[in-house]
Write an enzyme that holds these catalytic residues in place. Structure first.
Site, PDB file in Angstrom:
ATOM      1  N   GLY A  79      37.300 118.669   0.477  1.00  0.00           N
ATOM      2  CA  GLY A  79      36.509 119.720   0.997  1.00  0.00           C
ATOM      3  C   GLY A  79      36.575 120.924   0.194  1.00  0.00           C
ATOM      4  N   GLN A 134      34.515 127.453   2.145  1.00  0.00           N
ATOM      5  CA  GLN A 134      34.934 128.869   1.809  1.00  0.00           C
ATOM      6  C   GLN A 134      36.019 128.945   1.333  1.00  0.00           C
ATOM      7  OE1 GLN A 134      35.531 131.163   5.386  1.00  0.00           O
ATOM      8  NE2 GLN A 134      34.915 133.115   4.339  1.00  0.00           N
ATOM      9  N   ASP A 151      33.614 111.216   0.344  1.00  0.00           N
ATOM     10  CA  ASP A 151      33.563 111.073   1.936  1.00  0.00           C
ATOM     11  C   ASP A 151      34.985 111.158   2.508  1.00  0.00           C
ATOM     12  OD1 ASP A 151      31.433 109.869   4.467  1.00  0.00           O
ATOM     13  OD2 ASP A 151      32.951 111.185   4.595  1.00  0.00           O
ATOM     14  N   TYR A 205      36.357 122.966  17.862  1.00  0.00           N
ATOM     15  CA  TYR A 205      37.305 123.071  16.902  1.00  0.00           C
ATOM     16  C   TYR A 205      38.470 123.603  17.090  1.00  0.00           C
ATOM     17  CZ  TYR A 205      38.374 126.369  12.601  1.00  0.00           C
ATOM     18  OH  TYR A 205      38.752 126.676  11.643  1.00  0.00           O
ATOM     19  N   LYS A 214      42.354 121.841  16.077  1.00  0.00           N
ATOM     20  CA  LYS A 214      43.176 122.457  15.301  1.00  0.00           C
ATOM     21  C   LYS A 214      44.494 122.508  16.189  1.00  0.00           C
ATOM     22  CE  LYS A 214      41.025 123.502  11.635  1.00  0.00           C
ATOM     23  NZ  LYS A 214      41.292 123.049  10.432  1.00  0.00           N
TER      24      LYS A 214
HETATM   25  C1  VAH Z   1      35.537 129.918  12.238  1.00  0.00           C
HETATM   26  N1  VAH Z   1      35.883 130.992  10.095  1.00  0.00           N
HETATM   27  O1  VAH Z   1      34.771 130.805  12.774  1.00  0.00           O
HETATM   28  C2  VAH Z   1      36.766 129.963  11.308  1.00  0.00           C
HETATM   29  C3  VAH Z   1      37.956 130.364  11.777  1.00  0.00           C
HETATM   30  C4  VAH Z   1      39.151 131.995  13.015  1.00  0.00           C
HETATM   31  C5  VAH Z   1      37.818 131.643  12.704  1.00  0.00           C
HETATM   32  O2  VAH Z   1      38.452 129.229  12.196  1.00  0.00           O
HETATM   33  O3  VAH Z   1      35.298 128.966  12.989  1.00  0.00           O
END
Ligand code: VAH
Length: 315
Positions: free
Chosen positions: A6, A10, A50, A140, A144
């Site tokens: 990746g 960013q 990938d 997300y 995490k």
């Molecule tokens: C997001 N830039 O916005 C990421 C980050 C704390 C934010 O994990 O999903």
């Protein structure tokens, strides 16, 4: 060799450069699923990859004698809410595969980014502690939080030296705004130098923990270079630098662009931002491996506005 998965994202765009400066282009392999995105890496080795293609990753690891993996590929918070099951599958399947690979091939180290997204609505919002209630309500964030549990498990059970940081919102000028909830703070600079009005998708008083990319790179390399016994937290370290609201970052830019204007149109990302802390206690990182940030909001804005116009012209 060091494999970056990746690399064109960013964080990867800047971490790849820093790792190349540290270890030399011949020892760094920048990979991404998008072939075009690899063209900018003319200073290190590259390969289209990938992360979901396990055989391809395994073959590359063997062929290039990979001893460290920086696994940065993930679906971010806002994008993840649009495609929850895909986000979970990519974020989790890829991490478990990388941890297993590191175990099988007895790799030296693995880096995997976590995020303040692991915190949820009932987490203490001010000066959020390293240990606290974490009930993330984005896919997300859930991925995490689960990923942190797996990192600690693979360290404790199999001795895999995997290290992780709970990044705040990362702000840099070397990549375009992505699918993150904090990416308004990247886009705002682009609009300012383009002389355009900026519409913020978060409320003017919505404070979030943030960090300028050079600080994030420094923290990552400091953590990865710390002697193993100093890395006492094997889930993921809280990391903090600055906290600001859309209005505050706007004011810091307006000093340089007096005609710059803003309006606020909160969308679905406001609920995501509201579930996250306003500020973070990173005393464990400061105590264990000497972390300290360099950039405040004023210094970040000055540096971005000094570099972004030229960067956009050249790249
Ligand atoms: C997001 N830039 O916005 C990421 C980050 C704390 C934010 O994990 O999903």
């Amino acid at each position: 060799r060091i494999l970056i998965i990746g690399a064109a994202g960013q964080l990867g765009s800047e971490l790849t450069l820093a790792l190349t400066q540290q270890y030399g282009g011949d020892n760094v392999i920048a990979t991404d699923i998008n072939p075009k995105s690899l063209e900018k890496f003319d200073y290190c080795k590259t390969a289209v990859l990938d992360i979901m293609n396990h055989d391809a990753v395994t073959n590359l690891v063997k062929k290039e004698n990979v001893k460290q993996i920086y696994h940065l590929a993930a679906v971010l918070s806002a994008t993840g809410e649009k495609n929850p099951l895909f986000a979970w599958q990519l974020n989790m399947d890829s991490l478990l595969f990388v941890l297993e690979l590191a175990k099988e091939h007895k790799m030296d180290k693995v880096y995997w980014p976590s995020s303040i997204a692991v915190f949820g609505p009932n987490t203490p919002k001010i000066h959020t502690p390293q240990y606290c209630v974490k009930e993330p309500n984005t896919v997300y964030g859930i991925s995490k939080q689960a990923g942190e549990r797996w990192c600690e498990y693979y360290f404790q059970k199999f001795g895999v030296d995997v290290r992780s940081l709970r990044y705040p919102g990362l702000i840099g000028y070397k990549s375009l705004p992505g699918g993150g909830t904090t990416d308004y703070a990247v886009d705002i600079y682009h609009k300012a130098i383009a002389g355009e009005h900026f519409v913020s998708f978060l409320r003017e008083d919505s404070a979030l923990p943030m960090m300028y990319m050079p600080d994030a790179i420094k923290a990552t390399l400091d953590l990865m270079h710390a002697p193993k016994e100093q890395v006492k937290i094997r889930s993921s370290y809280n990391l903090s630098a600055i906290s600001f609201t859309p209005q505050e970052i706007f004011e810091s830019i307006k000093i340089h662009y007096p005609d710059f204007s803003i309006s606020y149109a909160p969308d679905f990302r406001q609920a995501i931002a509201d579930s996250w802390p306003d500020s973070i206690d990173d005393s464990s990182a400061r105590a264990d491996w000497g972390w300290k940030h360099d950039y405040d909001l004023k210094k970040m804005t000055e540096d971005i506005l000094a570099n972004l116009p030229e960067y956009l012209v050249n790249f």
